[in-house]
Every structure is written in C-alpha cells, then in structure tokens.
Motif scaffolding. Structure first.
Motif: not given
Length: 215
Positions: A105, A125, A128, A143-144, A146, A183
């Motif tokens: 990332l 990223t 993330a 993951l955050a 994106l 996400f």
C-alpha cells in the motif's frame, strides 16, 4: 586493595659485660628503644576495567514479496491483470500478511519506479490497511475507503491491476485460497468500487468477518 606496611621498632638491649675479675668494669646503659613511626604505604590507584557494553546485534530481518505492474515488462498495460514480484527486506515479524500489505500500500520505491514498477498505491494510500486475518482458507482484508484517493482504480482495467496486486500479495503472504475485502468494514462498498458487486464468490458481501478488523 589498599595495602598497609608496618615496620616494628627495634629495641636495642644494653650489653652487660661481665668481667672475669672481682671488680666489674663499667657497664653501658641500655639504649632506649627506638620507635619507628608507622607510615601507611601509599595505595596504588585502583583502575577498574572498563565495562564493555554488549555488542548490539543487527535487527533480525525477513524478506517479503509485493506485486506491482511494470511498464517495461507489461508496456501500455497490455495485460490489465499482470503483476510482477518485488522483494523487500523488513524487520522480522510473525505477521507477514500485515508487513506485506503495508509495503504494497506504500507503493513502489523510487528505485523500483526507475525499474518500471508502477501501482495505484503510493504514499497517499500507505496507511490504508485497517486489519487482516485468516480464517480457514480465507483471508479478510479491511482497508480505509480509497474511492476518493484513487478513483480511477475503479475503471475496468484499473480495477484489474488493483485487484491483481492485492490478491497476489495477500495470497503469497498468507497462503489463503480466497481473499475477501472491505472498505471500513463494508464489503459491499469495496466490491462496488471494483465493479464486481456481491455474490457467492464474496460471501454476498457479509460484513460480519470484518467486525474485529478495525474501522
């Protein structure tokens, strides 16, 4: 060690001379004992051997693999799902999946970019990853969101490269046969972004496995 040396005083006794004649000859008065002052010897300075600090051994390291596109080996992105391995040296850890995904990332290094490696991932990223775990033969990666950071990765070819990098890196690090994503704990948001939707292949976007992976 402080050594003290002492000298004893010598007492010199007078010698009595006994004459063989009836009248004794003069005798010498005994000399008074001579006392020698006791002078302590000067102690030699104590020199302690320097304490050496134990040598600091280099931190133990391990090699991980991350997967990026490469503009020289895959010119013009002729194959949208082609990815190529890059090895990285990182501090030794029991959590290879986290180490590999964090490296992925963060994107290619300048030296790797000079060698043609390219990716949707970059410094933007790098933070993330919210969590990763393996249950049975499935890896779960949270993951955050994106979608605002790399919106173009949601295009047809873009999502192919995006998914190929994530899948290859995660399966290599975990040995999992299947990888599911979310996400911020929401699988539906992730799969919509990569234009895949929900179905049996991704457990119908079930959010339950991501509940303990941060948000």
């Amino acid at each position: 060690m402080r050594a003290t040396v002492r000298r004893s005083g010598l007492a010199v006794a007078g010698l009595a001379l006994t004459a063989c004649t009836p009248s004794p000859g003069p005798s010498e008065s005994p000399s008074a004992p001579t006392s020698a002052a006791t002078t302590p010897a000067t102690a030699a300075p104590t020199t302690e051997a320097p304490t050496s600090s134990p040598a600091t051994s280099p931190a133990e390291t391990m090699t991980i693999a991350v997967f990026f596109d490469n503009t020289e080996m895959n010119p013009n992105a002729e194959n949208c799902s082609a990815v190529f391995v890059v090895e990285r040296t990182v501090p030794l850890t029991d959590d290879e999946a986290t180490a590999a995904l964090e490296a992925l990332l963060a994107g290619p290094t300048p030296d790797e970019e000079a060698d043609g490696y390219a990716s949707w991932f970059s410094a933007a990223t790098a933070d993330a990853l919210l969590g990763v775990k393996v249950v049975g033969d499935t890896a779960y990666v949270n993951l955050a969101d994106l979608r605002q950071v790399i919106p173009n990765a949601g295009t047809s070819c873009g999502s192919g490269q995006f998914m190929a990098s994530l899948n290859a890196t995660t399966t290599n690090a975990t040995g999992a046969a299947k990888v599911l994503y979310a996400f911020d704990g929401d699988p539906a948001a992730f799969w919509e972004f990569v234009q895949a939707g929900c179905g049996s292949f991704n457990d119908d976007c079930d959010p339950a496995p991501f509940a303990d992976l941060g948000s």
